[in-house]
Design an enzyme around this catalytic site. Structure first.
Site, mmCIF file in Angstrom:
data_model
loop_
_atom_site.group_PDB
_atom_site.id
_atom_site.type_symbol
_atom_site.label_atom_id
_atom_site.label_comp_id
_atom_site.label_asym_id
_atom_site.label_seq_id
_atom_site.Cartn_x
_atom_site.Cartn_y
_atom_site.Cartn_z
ATOM 1 N N GLY A 45 0.783 -1.236 0.000
ATOM 2 C CA GLY A 45 0.000 0.000 0.000
ATOM 3 C C GLY A 45 0.812 1.281 0.000
ATOM 4 O O GLY A 45 0.327 2.320 -0.456
ATOM 5 N N ASP A 101 1.141 3.526 4.566
ATOM 6 C CA ASP A 101 0.042 4.201 3.891
ATOM 7 C C ASP A 101 -0.996 4.743 4.868
ATOM 8 O O ASP A 101 -1.379 5.899 4.811
ATOM 9 C CB ASP A 101 -0.627 3.262 2.863
ATOM 10 C CG ASP A 101 -0.945 1.880 3.436
ATOM 11 O OD1 ASP A 101 -0.807 1.664 4.659
ATOM 12 O OD2 ASP A 101 -1.336 0.996 2.645
ATOM 13 N N ASP A 104 -4.578 2.412 10.944
ATOM 14 C CA ASP A 104 -5.960 2.062 11.285
ATOM 15 C C ASP A 104 -5.965 1.595 12.748
ATOM 16 O O ASP A 104 -5.952 2.407 13.660
ATOM 17 C CB ASP A 104 -6.431 0.994 10.295
ATOM 18 C CG ASP A 104 -7.907 0.644 10.431
ATOM 19 O OD1 ASP A 104 -8.588 1.255 11.261
ATOM 20 O OD2 ASP A 104 -8.374 -0.253 9.713
ATOM 21 N N LYS A 132 -6.676 7.036 10.708
ATOM 22 C CA LYS A 132 -8.081 7.008 11.141
ATOM 23 C C LYS A 132 -8.079 7.391 12.617
ATOM 24 O O LYS A 132 -7.890 6.553 13.488
ATOM 25 C CB LYS A 132 -8.694 5.625 10.901
ATOM 26 C CG LYS A 132 -8.811 5.293 9.421
ATOM 27 C CD LYS A 132 -9.488 3.972 9.167
ATOM 28 C CE LYS A 132 -9.500 3.655 7.691
ATOM 29 N NZ LYS A 132 -9.981 2.290 7.395
ATOM 30 N N PHE A 153 -13.586 2.873 4.967
ATOM 31 C CA PHE A 153 -12.617 2.167 4.137
ATOM 32 C C PHE A 153 -12.375 2.943 2.850
ATOM 33 O O PHE A 153 -13.291 3.183 2.080
ATOM 34 C CB PHE A 153 -13.090 0.742 3.840
ATOM 35 C CG PHE A 153 -11.990 -0.137 3.338
ATOM 36 C CD1 PHE A 153 -11.137 -0.777 4.229
ATOM 37 C CD2 PHE A 153 -11.779 -0.305 1.975
ATOM 38 C CE1 PHE A 153 -10.088 -1.574 3.770
ATOM 39 C CE2 PHE A 153 -10.738 -1.107 1.508
ATOM 40 C CZ PHE A 153 -9.899 -1.737 2.407
ATOM 41 N N VAL A 154 -11.126 3.312 2.619
ATOM 42 C CA VAL A 154 -10.783 4.126 1.453
ATOM 43 C C VAL A 154 -9.840 3.365 0.513
ATOM 44 O O VAL A 154 -9.155 2.428 0.927
ATOM 45 C CB VAL A 154 -10.129 5.462 1.874
ATOM 46 C CG1 VAL A 154 -11.136 6.364 2.570
ATOM 47 C CG2 VAL A 154 -8.912 5.231 2.779
ATOM 48 N N ASP A 160 -5.682 -0.430 -1.516
ATOM 49 C CA ASP A 160 -6.480 -1.324 -2.350
ATOM 50 C C ASP A 160 -7.738 -1.807 -1.654
ATOM 51 O O ASP A 160 -7.864 -1.755 -0.430
ATOM 52 C CB ASP A 160 -5.654 -2.555 -2.706
ATOM 53 C CG ASP A 160 -5.495 -3.498 -1.511
ATOM 54 O OD1 ASP A 160 -4.948 -3.045 -0.480
ATOM 55 O OD2 ASP A 160 -5.943 -4.651 -1.589
ATOM 56 N N ARG A 166 -5.293 0.605 -6.551
ATOM 57 C CA ARG A 166 -4.081 1.240 -6.024
ATOM 58 C C ARG A 166 -3.604 2.384 -6.906
ATOM 59 O O ARG A 166 -2.918 3.294 -6.453
ATOM 60 C CB ARG A 166 -2.939 0.214 -5.929
ATOM 61 C CG ARG A 166 -3.175 -0.907 -4.931
ATOM 62 C CD ARG A 166 -1.871 -1.657 -4.697
ATOM 63 N NE ARG A 166 -2.066 -2.956 -4.060
ATOM 64 C CZ ARG A 166 -2.215 -3.146 -2.758
ATOM 65 N NH1 ARG A 166 -2.234 -2.125 -1.942
ATOM 66 N NH2 ARG A 166 -2.374 -4.360 -2.265
HETATM 67 P P1 IMP Z 1 -3.818 -1.605 10.904
HETATM 68 O O1 IMP Z 1 -2.856 -2.728 11.139
HETATM 69 O O2 IMP Z 1 -5.201 -1.920 11.382
HETATM 70 O O3 IMP Z 1 -3.341 -0.254 11.417
HETATM 71 O O4 IMP Z 1 -4.016 -1.497 9.341
HETATM 72 C C1 IMP Z 1 -3.043 -0.951 8.567
HETATM 73 C C2 IMP Z 1 -3.004 -1.596 7.199
HETATM 74 O O5 IMP Z 1 -4.279 -2.049 6.776
HETATM 75 C C3 IMP Z 1 -2.563 -0.543 6.215
HETATM 76 O O6 IMP Z 1 -1.158 -0.611 6.003
HETATM 77 C C4 IMP Z 1 -3.366 -0.872 4.988
HETATM 78 O O7 IMP Z 1 -2.644 -1.750 4.141
HETATM 79 C C5 IMP Z 1 -4.612 -1.556 5.495
HETATM 80 N N1 IMP Z 1 -5.775 -0.624 5.617
HETATM 81 C C6 IMP Z 1 -6.268 -0.074 6.753
HETATM 82 N N2 IMP Z 1 -7.319 0.729 6.491
HETATM 83 C C7 IMP Z 1 -7.482 0.690 5.145
HETATM 84 C C8 IMP Z 1 -8.411 1.346 4.246
HETATM 85 O O8 IMP Z 1 -9.287 2.151 4.622
HETATM 86 N N3 IMP Z 1 -8.251 1.041 2.929
HETATM 87 C C9 IMP Z 1 -7.290 0.192 2.454
HETATM 88 N N4 IMP Z 1 -6.414 -0.429 3.254
HETATM 89 C C10 IMP Z 1 -6.504 -0.176 4.587
HETATM 90 MG MG MG Z 2 -3.757 -3.330 1.984
#
Ligand code: IMP
Ligand code: MG
Length: 185
Positions: A45, A101, A104, A132, A153-154, A160, A166
């Site tokens: 990403g 990227d 979350d 977020k 979700f974006v 992606d 992407r």
């Molecule tokens: P986390 O581990 O929950 O912080 O998620 C981080 C990873 O999940 C990012 O590096 C992204 O690859 C993916 N991700 C989280 N939110 C989104 C979204 O809204 N769209 C697309 N990919 C996301």
């Molecule tokens: Mg991803």
């Protein structure tokens, strides 16, 4: 493909301006580092953000890559981050900047931070394009943030859904009917 996006959250022009400003912040922050920083980016990403950011950074740097998976296929809920692979330069006594990227739940960054820590870097800092805000954990420091966005979700600018979108030059939300219903656990 463009018809699949129902709303643009961050436009191409906004991204361009913000990436330039972030690069200035980062270059200023590392101004005293003479031997060069080590950027570790989290694939896939972050590809687009990384490419734009580093071309705006007039400082010495090396780039390493790690792969982490958290979203499998047609899901918008993270199943917990799993470390997959890494192509890493020597981290010992280096100033490391993780480039990701989107922040979350923070699971991905936590995993990567812990892993990089085993290489005994001098410092680890983090830059993310999107955060977020409501979900990002307070105990996970992120020094450089592009944009705070709502918890939705974006896609686009590297992000992606099921491997697609992407290449969109902006960040947007897909039509709701394109997201698979998430009842299949
Ligand atoms: P986390 O581990 O929950 O912080 O998620 C981080 C990873 O999940 C990012 O590096 C992204 O690859 C993916 N991700 C989280 N939110 C989104 C979204 O809204 N769209 C697309 N990919 C996301
Ligand atoms: Mg991803």
């Amino acid at each position: 493909m463009l018809d699949d996006v129902v709303r643009v959250v961050v436009s191409e022009r906004q991204i361009e301006a913000r990436v330039a400003a972030m690069a200035d912040e980062i270059a200023f922050f590392y101004a005293d580092n003479q031997e060069g920083i080590t950027i570790i980016t989290i694939l896939t990403g972050s590809l687009v953000f990384l490419a734009d950011l580093i071309r705006r950074l007039p400082i010495r740097m090396r780039v390493g890559l790690v792969t982490v998976s958290s979203y499998a296929g047609k899901t918008t809920e993270s199943c917990g981050a799993l470390f997959e692979s890494a192509i890493l330069p020597d981290l010992c006594n280096r100033d490391v900047l993780i480039v990701d990227d989107i922040l979350d739940t923070g699971g991905t960054l936590r995993l990567v931070r812990d892993r990089l820590q085993t290489g005994s870097p001098r410092s680890i800092r983090t830059a993310v394009m999107l955060r977020k805000k409501e979900k990002a954990p307070a105990d996970l420091p992120v020094e450089f943030v592009g944009f705070d966005i709502e918890d939705e979700f974006v896609v686009g600018y590297g992000l992606d859904y099921d491997g697609l979108y992407r290449n969109l030059p902006y960040i947007g939300v897909l039509k709701s009917e394109l997201y698979a219903t998430e009842s299949m656990t």
